[in-house]
Motif scaffolding. Structure first.
Motif, mmCIF file in Angstrom:
data_model
loop_
_atom_site.group_PDB
_atom_site.id
_atom_site.type_symbol
_atom_site.label_atom_id
_atom_site.label_comp_id
_atom_site.label_asym_id
_atom_site.label_seq_id
_atom_site.Cartn_x
_atom_site.Cartn_y
_atom_site.Cartn_z
ATOM 1 N N GLN A 15 0.835 -1.202 0.000
ATOM 2 C CA GLN A 15 0.000 0.000 0.000
ATOM 3 C C GLN A 15 0.872 1.255 0.000
ATOM 4 O O GLN A 15 0.446 2.297 -0.459
ATOM 5 N N ARG A 16 2.077 1.119 0.541
ATOM 6 C CA ARG A 16 3.058 2.211 0.560
ATOM 7 C C ARG A 16 4.342 1.676 -0.057
ATOM 8 O O ARG A 16 4.918 0.721 0.443
ATOM 9 N N LEU A 17 4.795 2.306 -1.130
ATOM 10 C CA LEU A 17 5.919 1.810 -1.912
ATOM 11 C C LEU A 17 6.994 2.885 -2.015
ATOM 12 O O LEU A 17 6.709 4.041 -2.309
ATOM 13 N N LEU A 18 8.246 2.480 -1.779
ATOM 14 C CA LEU A 18 9.402 3.365 -1.928
ATOM 15 C C LEU A 18 10.256 2.840 -3.074
ATOM 16 O O LEU A 18 10.615 1.666 -3.091
ATOM 17 N N VAL A 19 10.557 3.701 -4.040
ATOM 18 C CA VAL A 19 11.423 3.344 -5.164
ATOM 19 C C VAL A 19 12.624 4.279 -5.145
ATOM 20 O O VAL A 19 12.476 5.497 -5.217
ATOM 21 N N LEU A 20 13.817 3.686 -5.033
ATOM 22 C CA LEU A 20 15.061 4.456 -5.015
ATOM 23 C C LEU A 20 15.843 4.210 -6.293
ATOM 24 O O LEU A 20 15.940 3.073 -6.753
ATOM 25 N N GLY A 21 16.449 5.246 -6.822
ATOM 26 C CA GLY A 21 17.300 5.097 -7.991
ATOM 27 C C GLY A 21 16.541 5.383 -9.269
ATOM 28 O O GLY A 21 16.129 6.501 -9.516
ATOM 29 N N ALA A 22 16.340 4.353 -10.061
ATOM 30 C CA ALA A 22 15.708 4.500 -11.371
ATOM 31 C C ALA A 22 14.262 4.948 -11.231
ATOM 32 O O ALA A 22 13.484 4.369 -10.484
#
Length: 169
Positions: A24-31
């Protein structure tokens, strides 16, 4: 040891992780702009996505908790110490589940570095983009599957509430 490569693409593997965990809560680092993440967000519009460029995390992002953190095309551009602090911090403070996609040949990282952070080697991918081959490795961490509870760790062996008040040692 033979090197086995996945039949799936890296995007398919990320899509499978998203479907499996349904965060439900997503963290995307980088690309930024991963097709698998975009497709997941279209299918699940209620998901809160937070994107960050790389380390260090901003105070706003570092103070949040996420269901899943995905790190792609990030560690190759960071000093190893900064990357270790980033992954350790995310694993300990920000997310119960972590997926890291990294090109080991293009970075200072080794497989043992991820094992030291309690991540598991999930899949390996080989891409041929015309200018050469690239090997990507997917490492995952899931707090809920990290260690099975041993059968001896229960009240029957430790608490003995039936003996409270009967014996004085």
């Amino acid at each position: 040891m033979t090197e086995t490569f996945s039949n799936r693409s890296p995007q398919q593997a990320i899509a499978a992780l998203l479907d499996r965990y349904a965060p439900q809560r997503l963290l995307v680092l980088g690309a930024a702009g991963l097709p698998a993440v975009s497709a997941f967000l279209q299918a699940h519009p209620a998901v809160q996505l937070t994107e960050a460029a790389a380390a260090p995390l901003s105070a706003e992002v570092a103070g949040q908790r996420f269901d899943l953190a995905i790190v792609v095309d990030c560690l190759e551009h960071l000093p190893k110490r900064v990357g270790l602090e980033l992954l350790g911090g995310i694993r300990n403070l920000n997310a119960s589940r972590l997926a890291v996609m990294v090109d080991l040949e293009a970075s200072e990282w080794h497989t043992a570095d991820f094992f030291a952070l309690a991540l598991q080697a999930s899949e390996r991918f080989r891409r041929d983009d015309g200018s050469g081959q690239q090997t990507l490795n997917l490492f995952t961490y899931d707090l809920y599957e990290y260690k099975q509870v041993p059968d001896w760790l229960n009240a029957r062996f430790w608490a003995n509430p039936e003996n409270y008040g009967k014996f004085w040692w």
